[in-house]
Design an enzyme around this catalytic site. Structure first.
Site, PDB file in Angstrom:
ATOM      1  N   GLY A  14      33.667  40.564  35.430  1.00  0.00           N
ATOM      2  CA  GLY A  14      32.208  40.476  35.338  1.00  0.00           C
ATOM      3  C   GLY A  14      31.760  39.859  34.030  1.00  0.00           C
ATOM      4  O   GLY A  14      30.948  40.439  33.313  1.00  0.00           O
ATOM      5  N   ASN A  64      35.028  38.729  44.000  1.00  0.00           N
ATOM      6  CA  ASN A  64      34.221  39.943  44.161  1.00  0.00           C
ATOM      7  C   ASN A  64      35.156  41.149  44.037  1.00  0.00           C
ATOM      8  O   ASN A  64      35.998  41.366  44.913  1.00  0.00           O
ATOM      9  CB  ASN A  64      33.531  39.934  45.528  1.00  0.00           C
ATOM     10  CG  ASN A  64      32.621  41.141  45.697  1.00  0.00           C
ATOM     11  OD1 ASN A  64      32.659  42.091  44.908  1.00  0.00           O
ATOM     12  ND2 ASN A  64      31.801  41.107  46.728  1.00  0.00           N
ATOM     13  N   VAL A  65      35.026  41.935  42.982  1.00  0.00           N
ATOM     14  CA  VAL A  65      35.979  43.021  42.741  1.00  0.00           C
ATOM     15  C   VAL A  65      35.845  44.152  43.774  1.00  0.00           C
ATOM     16  O   VAL A  65      36.690  45.042  43.831  1.00  0.00           O
ATOM     17  CB  VAL A  65      35.850  43.605  41.314  1.00  0.00           C
ATOM     18  CG1 VAL A  65      36.076  42.521  40.265  1.00  0.00           C
ATOM     19  CG2 VAL A  65      34.499  44.294  41.101  1.00  0.00           C
ATOM     20  N   SER A 139      28.836  54.274  29.827  1.00  0.00           N
ATOM     21  CA  SER A 139      27.390  54.199  29.565  1.00  0.00           C
ATOM     22  C   SER A 139      26.960  55.530  28.964  1.00  0.00           C
ATOM     23  O   SER A 139      27.536  56.577  29.279  1.00  0.00           O
ATOM     24  CB  SER A 139      26.635  53.973  30.881  1.00  0.00           C
ATOM     25  OG  SER A 139      25.254  54.244  30.699  1.00  0.00           O
ATOM     26  N   TYR A 152      25.358  56.080  39.652  1.00  0.00           N
ATOM     27  CA  TYR A 152      25.791  55.284  38.481  1.00  0.00           C
ATOM     28  C   TYR A 152      26.187  56.204  37.330  1.00  0.00           C
ATOM     29  O   TYR A 152      27.265  56.051  36.744  1.00  0.00           O
ATOM     30  CB  TYR A 152      24.648  54.355  38.068  1.00  0.00           C
ATOM     31  CG  TYR A 152      24.895  53.571  36.798  1.00  0.00           C
ATOM     32  CD1 TYR A 152      25.616  52.380  36.824  1.00  0.00           C
ATOM     33  CD2 TYR A 152      24.379  54.000  35.568  1.00  0.00           C
ATOM     34  CE1 TYR A 152      25.828  51.641  35.663  1.00  0.00           C
ATOM     35  CE2 TYR A 152      24.581  53.267  34.406  1.00  0.00           C
ATOM     36  CZ  TYR A 152      25.311  52.092  34.461  1.00  0.00           C
ATOM     37  OH  TYR A 152      25.523  51.365  33.310  1.00  0.00           O
ATOM     38  N   ILE A 185      21.000  47.987  26.405  1.00  0.00           N
ATOM     39  CA  ILE A 185      21.367  46.686  25.819  1.00  0.00           C
ATOM     40  C   ILE A 185      20.443  45.626  26.424  1.00  0.00           C
ATOM     41  O   ILE A 185      20.376  45.479  27.646  1.00  0.00           O
ATOM     42  CB  ILE A 185      22.850  46.344  26.127  1.00  0.00           C
ATOM     43  CG1 ILE A 185      23.789  47.456  25.607  1.00  0.00           C
ATOM     44  CG2 ILE A 185      23.221  44.977  25.557  1.00  0.00           C
ATOM     45  CD1 ILE A 185      23.737  47.722  24.116  1.00  0.00           C
TER      46      ILE A 185
HETATM   47  N1  LIG Z   1      22.868  46.473  30.108  1.00  0.00           N
HETATM   48  C1  LIG Z   1      22.843  47.697  29.642  1.00  0.00           C
HETATM   49  O1  LIG Z   1      21.853  48.160  29.070  1.00  0.00           O
HETATM   50  C2  LIG Z   1      24.069  48.567  29.795  1.00  0.00           C
HETATM   51  C3  LIG Z   1      24.063  49.832  29.179  1.00  0.00           C
HETATM   52  C4  LIG Z   1      25.179  50.645  29.313  1.00  0.00           C
HETATM   53  C5  LIG Z   1      26.283  50.205  30.028  1.00  0.00           C
HETATM   54  N2  LIG Z   1      26.254  48.969  30.611  1.00  0.00           N
HETATM   55  C6  LIG Z   1      27.449  48.556  31.363  1.00  0.00           C
HETATM   56  O2  LIG Z   1      27.936  47.332  30.836  1.00  0.00           O
HETATM   57  C7  LIG Z   1      28.561  46.564  31.878  1.00  0.00           C
HETATM   58  C8  LIG Z   1      27.922  45.178  31.944  1.00  0.00           C
HETATM   59  O3  LIG Z   1      26.532  45.327  32.114  1.00  0.00           O
HETATM   60  P1  LIG Z   1      25.530  44.076  32.056  1.00  0.00           P
HETATM   61  O4  LIG Z   1      24.177  44.640  31.851  1.00  0.00           O
HETATM   62  O5  LIG Z   1      26.064  43.027  31.167  1.00  0.00           O
HETATM   63  O6  LIG Z   1      25.637  43.575  33.611  1.00  0.00           O
HETATM   64  P2  LIG Z   1      25.046  42.293  34.345  1.00  0.00           P
HETATM   65  O7  LIG Z   1      24.048  41.572  33.497  1.00  0.00           O
HETATM   66  O8  LIG Z   1      24.585  42.753  35.668  1.00  0.00           O
HETATM   67  O9  LIG Z   1      26.339  41.354  34.483  1.00  0.00           O
HETATM   68  C9  LIG Z   1      27.308  41.739  35.333  1.00  0.00           C
HETATM   69  C10 LIG Z   1      28.433  40.712  35.411  1.00  0.00           C
HETATM   70  O10 LIG Z   1      29.324  41.168  36.426  1.00  0.00           O
HETATM   71  C11 LIG Z   1      29.382  40.237  37.513  1.00  0.00           C
HETATM   72  N3  LIG Z   1      29.486  41.019  38.760  1.00  0.00           N
HETATM   73  C12 LIG Z   1      28.571  41.842  39.311  1.00  0.00           C
HETATM   74  N4  LIG Z   1      29.056  42.375  40.450  1.00  0.00           N
HETATM   75  C13 LIG Z   1      30.307  41.883  40.611  1.00  0.00           C
HETATM   76  C14 LIG Z   1      31.316  42.054  41.589  1.00  0.00           C
HETATM   77  N5  LIG Z   1      31.161  42.862  42.651  1.00  0.00           N
HETATM   78  N6  LIG Z   1      32.502  41.396  41.428  1.00  0.00           N
HETATM   79  C15 LIG Z   1      32.702  40.584  40.351  1.00  0.00           C
HETATM   80  N7  LIG Z   1      31.773  40.387  39.396  1.00  0.00           N
HETATM   81  C16 LIG Z   1      30.594  41.030  39.521  1.00  0.00           C
HETATM   82  C17 LIG Z   1      28.094  39.396  37.385  1.00  0.00           C
HETATM   83  O11 LIG Z   1      28.197  38.111  37.945  1.00  0.00           O
HETATM   84  P3  LIG Z   1      27.907  37.844  39.536  1.00  0.00           P
HETATM   85  O12 LIG Z   1      26.547  38.381  39.816  1.00  0.00           O
HETATM   86  O13 LIG Z   1      28.031  36.365  39.714  1.00  0.00           O
HETATM   87  O14 LIG Z   1      28.953  38.574  40.284  1.00  0.00           O
HETATM   88  C18 LIG Z   1      27.990  39.325  35.854  1.00  0.00           C
HETATM   89  O15 LIG Z   1      28.887  38.357  35.342  1.00  0.00           O
HETATM   90  C19 LIG Z   1      28.384  47.391  33.154  1.00  0.00           C
HETATM   91  O16 LIG Z   1      29.526  48.182  33.355  1.00  0.00           O
HETATM   92  C20 LIG Z   1      27.189  48.274  32.833  1.00  0.00           C
HETATM   93  O17 LIG Z   1      27.185  49.470  33.573  1.00  0.00           O
HETATM   94  C21 LIG Z   1      25.185  48.149  30.520  1.00  0.00           C
END
Ligand SMILES: NC(=O)c1ccc[n+]([C@@H]2O[C@H](COP(=O)([O-])OP(=O)(O)OC[C@H]3O[C@@H](n4cnc5c(N)ncnc54)[C@H](OP(=O)(O)O)[C@@H]3O)[C@@H](O)[C@H]2O)c1
Length: 253
Positions: A14, A64-65, A139, A152, A185
């Site tokens: 991802g 797709n994981v 998280s 989640y 974030i």
């Molecule tokens: N953002 C926050 O505030 C926050 C806070 C705490 C924890 N986190 C954690 O940090 C991690 C990343 O978060 P983020 O906010 O950067 O997420 P994001 O913006 O939604 O990015 C997710 C990435 O994963 C890919 N992805 C989504 N579903 C997928 C699937 N089924 N198979 C393969 N790739 C997939 C997306 O690309 P595609 O759509 O092309 O697949 C993208 O590259 C997650 O585990 C999230 O729970 C985030």
């Protein structure tokens, strides 16, 4: 401080945008070769090109994981292409929501199973590395109330527990396992930008809980992950490192 990441081989799931992308970029800047995936192959190719153009070494393709067979094939192919694996960062999440049972299945299959399947597939290679690191992305929702009884939040807690249990199991074979739990974030195109637009009151109340007065950036999370992934963190295993600028309020013992 040299983290010792030069020449390491890393897989980040991802990683076409957001936190995963920043982790891949940071590891590459430190001299690791990174392999990434996301569902959208074009977005993966754009990220791979950007990393390589910046002087790093990256490969990647769409996967797709959630699709167990496709994911297993991608991991196999990728590990072979890298010639081994020293670092694994399972970063994909199914995201939030609590409207139905389908969220529980989605977060179980994506957050939990993609991590467990990834670890099981890569463990032989990680053990062979002799100096390997798994960094699970948790998280702060796992450790404090956030939003309601969401799958989640519970599945992130399951992941942190899994990582800690696993750490005891594999340390003697040269594999460290840790979690990094980010607080909110903010980045363009990310969930918090969307929340800022659609639920401004909720966004503002979240912001007020952060003593620093701002949300974190993907790059700040990436720095923490890069450290834990690196040999510089050789003494650290089984921990869950909170990276939230003081958003969570509990005393961490
Ligand atoms: N953002 C926050 O505030 C926050 C806070 C705490 C924890 N986190 C954690 O940090 C991690 C990343 O978060 P983020 O906010 O950067 O997420 P994001 O913006 O939604 O990015 C997710 C990435 O994963 C890919 N992805 C989504 N579903 C997928 C699937 N089924 N198979 C393969 N790739 C997939 C997306 O690309 P595609 O759509 O092309 O697949 C993208 O590259 C997650 O585990 C999230 O729970 C985030």
């Amino acid at each position: 401080m040299d983290l010792g990441l030069k020449g390491k081989r890393a897989i980040v799931t991802g990683a076409s945008r957001g936190i995963g992308r920043a982790i891949a970029e940071r590891l590459a800047e430190e001299g690791a070769t990174v392999a990434i995936c996301a569902r959208d192959d074009d977005a993966v190719q754009e990220a791979v090109t950007a990393i390589n153009d910046a002087g790093g070494k990256a490969i990647g393709s769409g996967c797709n994981v959630k699709d167990a067979e496709a994911y297993a094939g991608w991991l196999d192919k990728t590990a072979a292409e890298l010639g081994g694996v020293d670092i694994f960062v399972p970063n994909v999440s199914g995201g939030g929501g609590m409207d139905s049972e389908k969220n529980w299945w989605r977060n179980f299959e994506i957050d939990v199973l993609h991590t467990v399947r990834g670890v099981e597939a890569l463990l032989p290679a990680l053990k062979e590395s002799g100096d390997a690191s798994v960094v699970i992305i948790g998280s702060t929702n796992a450790v404090e109330f956030f939003g309601g009884p969401m799958a989640y939040n519970a599945m992130k807690a399951a992941l942190i527990n899994y990582g800690s249990q696993l750490s005891q199991f594999v340390r003697a074979e040269g594999v460290r396992v840790n979690s990094v739990s980010p607080g909110p974030i903010y980045f363009e195109g990310g969930a918090w930008e969307m929340i800022e637009g659609t639920m401004p009151k909720f966004y503002e109340s979240t912001l007020r809980k952060i003593p620093a007065g701002r949300m974190g950036t993907p790059e700040e999370v990436a720095n923490v992950v890069a450290f834990l992934a690196s040999p510089a963190a050789s003494l650290v295993t089984g921990t869950n490192l909170i990276a939230d600028n003081g958003y969570t309020k509990r005393v961490q013992l």
